[in-house]
Design a protein around this motif. Structure first.
Motif, PDB file in Angstrom:
ATOM      1  N   ALA A   1       1.044  -1.238  -0.424  1.00 26.46           N
ATOM      2  CA  ALA A   1      -0.148   0.015  -0.302  1.00 26.46           C
ATOM      3  C   ALA A   1       1.163   1.658   0.321  1.00 26.46           C
ATOM      4  O   ALA A   1       0.778   1.754  -1.098  1.00 26.46           O
ATOM      5  CB  ALA A   1      -0.914   0.137   1.067  1.00 26.46           C
ATOM      6  N   LEU A   2       2.007   1.796   0.768  1.00 28.64           N
ATOM      7  CA  LEU A   2       2.494   2.228   0.854  1.00 28.64           C
ATOM      8  C   LEU A   2       3.160   2.105   0.186  1.00 28.64           C
ATOM      9  O   LEU A   2       3.999   3.488  -1.056  1.00 28.64           O
ATOM     10  CB  LEU A   2       3.631   2.009   2.108  1.00 28.64           C
ATOM     11  CG  LEU A   2       3.125   3.305   3.624  1.00 28.64           C
ATOM     12  CD1 LEU A   2       4.386   3.139   4.105  1.00 28.64           C
ATOM     13  CD2 LEU A   2       3.684   4.352   3.472  1.00 28.64           C
TER      14      LEU A   2
ATOM     15  N   ARG B   1       1.171   4.141  -3.093  1.00 25.92           N
ATOM     16  CA  ARG B   1       1.627   5.896  -2.604  1.00 25.92           C
ATOM     17  C   ARG B   1       2.778   6.462  -2.939  1.00 25.92           C
ATOM     18  O   ARG B   1       2.434   7.530  -3.580  1.00 25.92           O
ATOM     19  CB  ARG B   1       1.192   5.846  -0.734  1.00 25.92           C
ATOM     20  CG  ARG B   1       1.363   7.097  -0.797  1.00 25.92           C
ATOM     21  CD  ARG B   1       2.172   7.566  -0.058  1.00 25.92           C
ATOM     22  NE  ARG B   1       2.238   8.878   0.394  1.00 25.92           N
ATOM     23  CZ  ARG B   1       2.728   9.720   0.818  1.00 25.92           C
ATOM     24  NH1 ARG B   1       4.509   9.243   1.024  1.00 25.92           N
ATOM     25  NH2 ARG B   1       2.875  11.204   0.523  1.00 25.92           N
TER      26      ARG B   1
ATOM     27  N   LYS C   1       2.695   6.016  -6.521  1.00 21.05           N
ATOM     28  CA  LYS C   1       2.127   7.662  -7.399  1.00 21.05           C
ATOM     29  C   LYS C   1       3.324   8.426  -7.164  1.00 21.05           C
ATOM     30  O   LYS C   1       3.193   9.989  -8.112  1.00 21.05           O
ATOM     31  CB  LYS C   1       1.312   7.603  -6.951  1.00 21.05           C
ATOM     32  CG  LYS C   1       0.382   6.197  -7.244  1.00 21.05           C
ATOM     33  CD  LYS C   1      -1.263   6.177  -6.296  1.00 21.05           C
ATOM     34  CE  LYS C   1      -1.619   4.713  -7.494  1.00 21.05           C
ATOM     35  NZ  LYS C   1      -2.730   3.926  -6.486  1.00 21.05           N
ATOM     36  N   GLU C   2       3.925   9.102  -5.868  1.00 18.62           N
ATOM     37  CA  GLU C   2       4.415  10.324  -5.492  1.00 18.62           C
ATOM     38  C   GLU C   2       5.283  10.829  -6.543  1.00 18.62           C
ATOM     39  O   GLU C   2       5.523  11.659  -6.816  1.00 18.62           O
ATOM     40  CB  GLU C   2       4.729  10.539  -4.037  1.00 18.62           C
ATOM     41  CG  GLU C   2       3.365  10.407  -2.760  1.00 18.62           C
ATOM     42  CD  GLU C   2       2.749  12.120  -3.287  1.00 18.62           C
ATOM     43  OE1 GLU C   2       3.553  12.757  -3.338  1.00 18.62           O
ATOM     44  OE2 GLU C   2       1.578  11.687  -2.695  1.00 18.62           O
TER      45      GLU C   2
ATOM     46  N   ARG D   1       4.397  11.152 -10.666  1.00 13.65           N
ATOM     47  CA  ARG D   1       3.384  11.885 -10.805  1.00 13.65           C
ATOM     48  C   ARG D   1       4.336  13.545 -10.200  1.00 13.65           C
ATOM     49  O   ARG D   1       3.419  14.016 -10.845  1.00 13.65           O
ATOM     50  CB  ARG D   1       2.020  11.906 -10.016  1.00 13.65           C
ATOM     51  CG  ARG D   1       1.204  10.679 -10.323  1.00 13.65           C
ATOM     52  CD  ARG D   1      -0.598  11.051  -9.488  1.00 13.65           C
ATOM     53  NE  ARG D   1      -0.755   8.952  -9.843  1.00 13.65           N
ATOM     54  CZ  ARG D   1      -2.187   8.598  -9.250  1.00 13.65           C
ATOM     55  NH1 ARG D   1      -1.978   9.842  -8.744  1.00 13.65           N
ATOM     56  NH2 ARG D   1      -2.412   7.916  -9.469  1.00 13.65           N
TER      57      ARG D   1
END
Ligand SMILES: Nc1ncnc2c1ncn2[C@@H]1O[C@H](COP(=O)(O)OP(=O)(O)OP(=O)(O)O)[C@@H](O)[C@H]1O
Ligand SMILES: [Mg+2]
Lengths: 296, 363
Positions: free
Chosen positions: B4-5, B8, B11-12, B15
């Protein structure tokens, strides 16, 4: 039953005592508000209760778990909405909620359903697919709040949840919180007295790390605020100068029968425009207890 | 939860145009500069040597006409020794020998009789693009000149150009390793940023362990590192880098490099309070380390103190191992010491990172 219990809880930061010997019991299903001037130690208390900060001294029990020795058990049952808005900037709202859901090992379907419900409740659905750094401050704030709710925790720590929100959003949050009153245990801090008054079962007023008053909102007002008074506004007020207390172009009457007051004032030649009964407010209680000076 | 991390953080990173631009742009920019400095562009004129061992008129004509081909500049040599010396010194890119019987044999072929002509070409192996261009020019030209295709004997034994001369191969490992060291400020900055903005505390109110959190940051950066390594290798090969050793082993050395860099970033982030502390600190740490561990120039001949200091940095072992693989084609046994040191260092850095994180971040 007690949900949250602290015993002689103390936190010192390099000689500064932020929380001072705090012993507190919050019942299961209770909504407890911590009020207090800036720097009173509210956030520090919440950070210790949510296992983010080790106390210098004292004990904490959350649903029977010792927060210092069993932090993971505590973290499973709590939801924390921090004082600052905390979101993951390059994720959208769905993804932010999904992240917290996954960290709580929720299944995909439940995450989706809960996210949908929360996004709708707080009016974020329309912008839910935008990366959150493009949202307005208040929208970010709302997302930050629902990230504490996504996993439906039994215990909620809400540190100034409505800070910077418009009246509509604030009302939506109040309504939402009222919905699970009695069901969840909530520890709330706020600087909006109206909010605390409306929502709380009990209020603790904190100053310099200590709880200085603790009771239901009604009892606090009864005990600390001046009696209710009647304010009359109108023309020719100066005619009763000396007979009544006059403040800011209004006549203030501490007690009495409205009918008698109207008759008496008319006789004296005052033309009454409005009469208002001033209820004691929590703000008065707050100022009465914590004083008028600014805190450093 | 690690996933999950990880998701994240990926994506961080991807993006955030600034961040990904830096992470992937840096290797590309490096290679571009590298290309301008050491690469040869297609339009360039090649200096090639020619040795005429035949005195016939035909061979003279053959060579004179060859001189008019655009794109090559011919230099005549009396004997192969001189040509080889110039090739080794980098003065010419290749040379061709016209054999003794060239004229006679050419006559025989033109009279439809059996004959054999071999043109001998020797070239600098580290520049395969140039060599193949030269060979194709010669093929076309001989066909035009003689009307038949003359077998060209290409001497492809790696000629022993001393490796200081082989710039691409010498510099590539250092560039890749320095490029990967960008992961130090990135890892340090990312974690510190989340600490500063309260995001770390938010994660810490969920039931995730410190180890899981740090793995959730390391994994995405490791994925970025794999992409970086692929870019570096691809660009290196395009510029004529040749790996004499096992390429998978080289990949492994680069991956270990990425890991210890992430480990150092992790340690910096445990200590740093704000992102604007973590990033400059990482750079201040990186530059001297890069200088002192022989990334840019060999440490041979330096003061012994420099060598002793260099031995303290993992980058020294990374670059030693990578250079041995690229330049000398070393076997695993020859670089195993460096690899073991890197593995142990990486493990220690991660352990220290996790312990510091527990102590300083998870209070
Ligand atoms: N990490 C820290 N290091 C040093 N001092 C701290 C730290 N966190 C809080 N304090 C101090 O502890 C005291 C209590 O702070 P806290 O944030 O708990 O107040 P608060 O009641 O939440 O105030 P506010 O209404 O402004 O949010 C303050 O004097 C603050 O400066
Ligand atoms: Mg606070």
């Amino acid at each position: 039953m007690t949900a949250i219990e602290t015993y002689e809880l103390t936190k010192e930061f390099n000689g500064l005592t932020a929380v001072d010997n705090l012993s507190l019991k919050i019942k299961k299903g209770e909504l407890f508000s911590l009020l207090g001037p800036n720097g009173a130690g509210k956030t520090t208390t919440i950070r210790m209760l949510s296992c983010l900060l080790n106390p210098t001294n004292g004990k904490i029990k959350v649903l029977g778990y010792n927060a210092i020795e069993q932090p993971y058990e505590v973290k499973k049952v709590i939801g924390v909405s921090p004082q600052e808005t905390v979101i993951s900037e390059f994720l959208n709202s769905w993804e932010n909620l999904e992240l917290i859901g996954n960290l709580h090992k929720m299944d995909k379907k439940t995450i989706k359903e809960r996210s949908k419900e929360l996004l709708e409740t707080l009016g974020l659905m329309e912008r839910a697919k935008d990366p959150v750094h493009k949202l307005s401050g208040g929208m970010k704030r709302r997302l930050s709040l629902i990230m504490a709710l996504i996993h439906d925790p039994a215990i909620l720590f809400l540190d100034e949840p409505t800070l910077g929100l418009d009246p509509q959003s604030r009302r939506a949050i109040w309504k939402y919180i009222t919905k699970f009153k009695g069901e969840k245990t909530i520890l709330l801090t706020t600087h909006y007295m109206e909010e605390a008054d409306q929502l709380s079962d009990r209020i603790g007023i904190m100053d310099e790390g200590k709880i200085v008053a603790l009771d239901t909102p009604e009892k606090l007002k009864e005990k600390y605020s001046k009696k209710r008074s009647i304010l009359v506004r109108g023309k020719n007020i100066e005619k009763v100068k000396g007979k009544y207390r006059i403040e800011n172009n209004g006549i203030i009457i501490d007690d009495g029968n409205i009918k008698d007051i109207v008759e008496h004032l008319s006789k004296e030649g005052v033309t009454i425009k409005s009469i208002r009964i001033e209820e004691p407010t929590l703000e008065e209680v707050f100022i009465e207890i914590t004083g008028k000076e600014l805190r450093e | 939860m690690i996933l999950a991390l990880t998701s994240r953080n990926i994506k961080e990173i991807f993006r955030n145009k600034m961040r990904i631009g830096f992470l992937l742009g840096m290797p590309l920019a490096f290679m571009l500069i590298f290309n301008v400095a050491f690469g040869s562009s297609g339009e360039e004129i090649m200096d090639v040597g020619i040795i005429n061992l035949d005195d016939s008129e035909i061979s003279t004509t053959f060579i004179e006409a060859m001189g008019t081909i655009s794109g090559i500049n011919m230099i005549s040599y009396d004997n192969e020794e001189n040509a080889l010396k110039d090739l080794k010194d980098g003065n010419i890119l290749a040379y061709m020998g016209v054999p003794e019987e060239f004229g006679d044999n050419m006559m025989l072929i033109w009279n439809n009789q059996e004959a054999e002509i071999n043109l001998k070409i020797k070239y600098d192996e580290t520049l395969p693009n140039t060599a193949s261009k030269f060979i194709s020019i010669i093929r076309t030209y001989t066909l035009q000149f003689s009307g038949v295709s003359i077998p060209i004997n290409i001497d492809s034994d790696p000629i022993n150009i001393s490796y200081e001369k082989n710039l691409v191969n010498f510099f590539a490992p250092g560039i890749v390793i320095f490029g990967l060291m960008v992961l130090i400020p990135t890892a340090g900055g990312m974690i510190t940023h989340d600490k500063e903005k309260g995001f770390m505390e938010r994660i810490l109110t969920t039931p995730v362990s410190p180890t899981q959190i740090l793995l959730g940051y390391s994994l995405p950066l490791f994925i970025v590192a794999l992409i970086q390594i692929a870019i570096y290798m691809g660009a290196g090969f395009a510029l004529g880098m040749r790996v004499y050793g096992n390429i998978f082993l080289l990949f492994a050395v680069y991956m270990l490099t990425a890991l210890w860099c992430i480990g150092i970033g992790m340690i910096i982030s445990a200590w740093a309070k704000r992102e604007d502390q973590a990033e400059p600190f990482s750079w201040i740490f990186m530059i001297p380390v890069a200088m002192l561990s022989g990334l840019w120039f060999p440490l041979e001949g330096m003061h012994p103190i420099v060598k002793t200091i260099a031995n303290l940095f993992p980058s020294t072992y990374s670059v030693d191992a990578a250079r041995a693989l690229v330049l000398k084609g070393s076997e695993f046994s020859a670089i195993s010491n460096s690899i073991y040191i890197l593995v142990v260092t990486t493990m220690i850095l991660f352990l220290v990172g996790i312990v510091l994180f527990k102590k300083l971040v998870v209070k």
